[in-house]
Write an enzyme that holds these catalytic residues in place. Structure first.
Site, short mmCIF file in Angstrom:
data_model
loop_
_atom_site.label_atom_id
_atom_site.label_comp_id
_atom_site.label_asym_id
_atom_site.label_seq_id
_atom_site.Cartn_x
_atom_site.Cartn_y
_atom_site.Cartn_z
N SER A 142 0.87 -1.17 0.00
CA SER A 142 0.00 0.00 0.00
C SER A 142 0.90 1.22 0.00
CB SER A 142 -0.88 0.00 1.26
OG SER A 142 -1.49 1.25 1.48
N TYR A 155 -1.94 -1.07 10.54
CA TYR A 155 -1.93 -1.30 9.09
C TYR A 155 -0.59 -0.88 8.48
CZ TYR A 155 -3.67 -1.11 4.24
OH TYR A 155 -3.85 -1.30 2.90
#
Length: 279
Positions: A142, A155
């Site tokens: 990401s 995350y």
């Protein structure tokens, strides 16, 4: 990996989002597919979107468990004899301040986002090396693996880890002169099922961040407003594989934020926050 026809693609997180769109594109290239997801009930929805006659198998797989990914590899090789393109794509995204993140948040997210990639590498890459064929591994990270985002510590930790794991894997394969390539996919906000990833959270890891609600609303809004679709990300990813590109960034404008972070490090500055938190 420019010619994919007749080769075998293994896709985790194939029941929705990037995984589903990658399956559609790979099938369009004439590939054989192994579709894996813990969300077994939605895998048929992916199969229904494939061209008629596409050779495929669907496998329920919990990527957080080594034995489940080993079983996925065993089924892949039992059915098709080889694997050429591996997408370590499954992911989840809890939110909230770092200090109030629960141990369950950490265990669940590290298990899926990081260990899912680790298990994929361990279960498939040794067999790919034995094949002596051109193969490729795509690890979904990401932009949160290249910058740091408030309210997303758990995350971000996993996605930064996936980026460096991918880099190290690339170096290691080069040292061994292997015919296995690596890419790391780093998208920004895209409207996929990750915003609803709590639906697949194990009951024994149900303790969520008590301060997460405002961040959850912010994240949901950002994801739903994403201008690039999951199909766009899949297309850009497959183009990157064919081009042998390592870093696959689907949102070019984010490069300014990445550069700012690197300049903060190089110039000994306090980190610059370019992502607004909840009001």
């Amino acid at each position: 990996m420019k010619d994919l026809k007749g080769k075998v693609a293994v896709i985790t997180g194939a029941a929705s989002g990037f995984g589903r769109e990658l399956a559609i594109l790979c099938a369009g290239e004439g590939m054989k597919l192994v579709l894996a997801d813990i969300d077994e009930k939605n895998l048929p929805g992916t199969v229904a979107l494939l061209p008629p006659g596409t050779p495929s198998i669907s496998v329920k797989c919990d990527v957080s468990k080594a034995e489940s990914v080993d079983a996925l590899a065993n089924e892949t090789y039992a059915k098709f004899g080889k694997a050429h393109l591996l997408f370590n794509n499954a992911g989840v995204s809890p939110v909230g301040p770092a200090w109030s993140a629960t141990l369950a948040d950490w265990q669940w997210t590290i298990g899926v986002n990081l260990m899912g990639v680790v298990h994929g590498v361990r279960s498939f890459v040794p067999r790919m090396l034995e094949q002596k064929d051109a193969c490729h591994v795509v690890n979904t990270a990401s932009v949160a693996g290249l910058i740091s985002v408030p309210g997303s510590s758990v995350y971000c930790v996993t996605k930064h880890s996936v980026v460096t794991l991918s880099e190290c894997l690339h170096y290691d394969l080069q040292l061994f002169k292997a015919s296995v390539g690596v890419s790391v996919l780093c998208p920004a906000f895209v409207n996929t099922g990750i915003k609803d990833s709590e639906r697949n959270r194990p009951a024994d890891l149900s303790g969520t961040n008590p301060l997460g609600k405002p961040f959850e609303k912010l994240m949901r809004k950002a994801v739903e407003s994403g201008r690039i679709s999951a199909a766009d990300v899949a297309r850009i990813t497959l183009e990157g594989v064919k081009a042998g590109r390592f870093y696959i960034l689907t949102h070019p404008k984010i490069k300014g934020s990445i550069e700012m972070r690197l300049q903060d490090i190089l110039q000994d500055r306090t980190p610059t926050n370019m992502v607004p938190g909840p009001a």
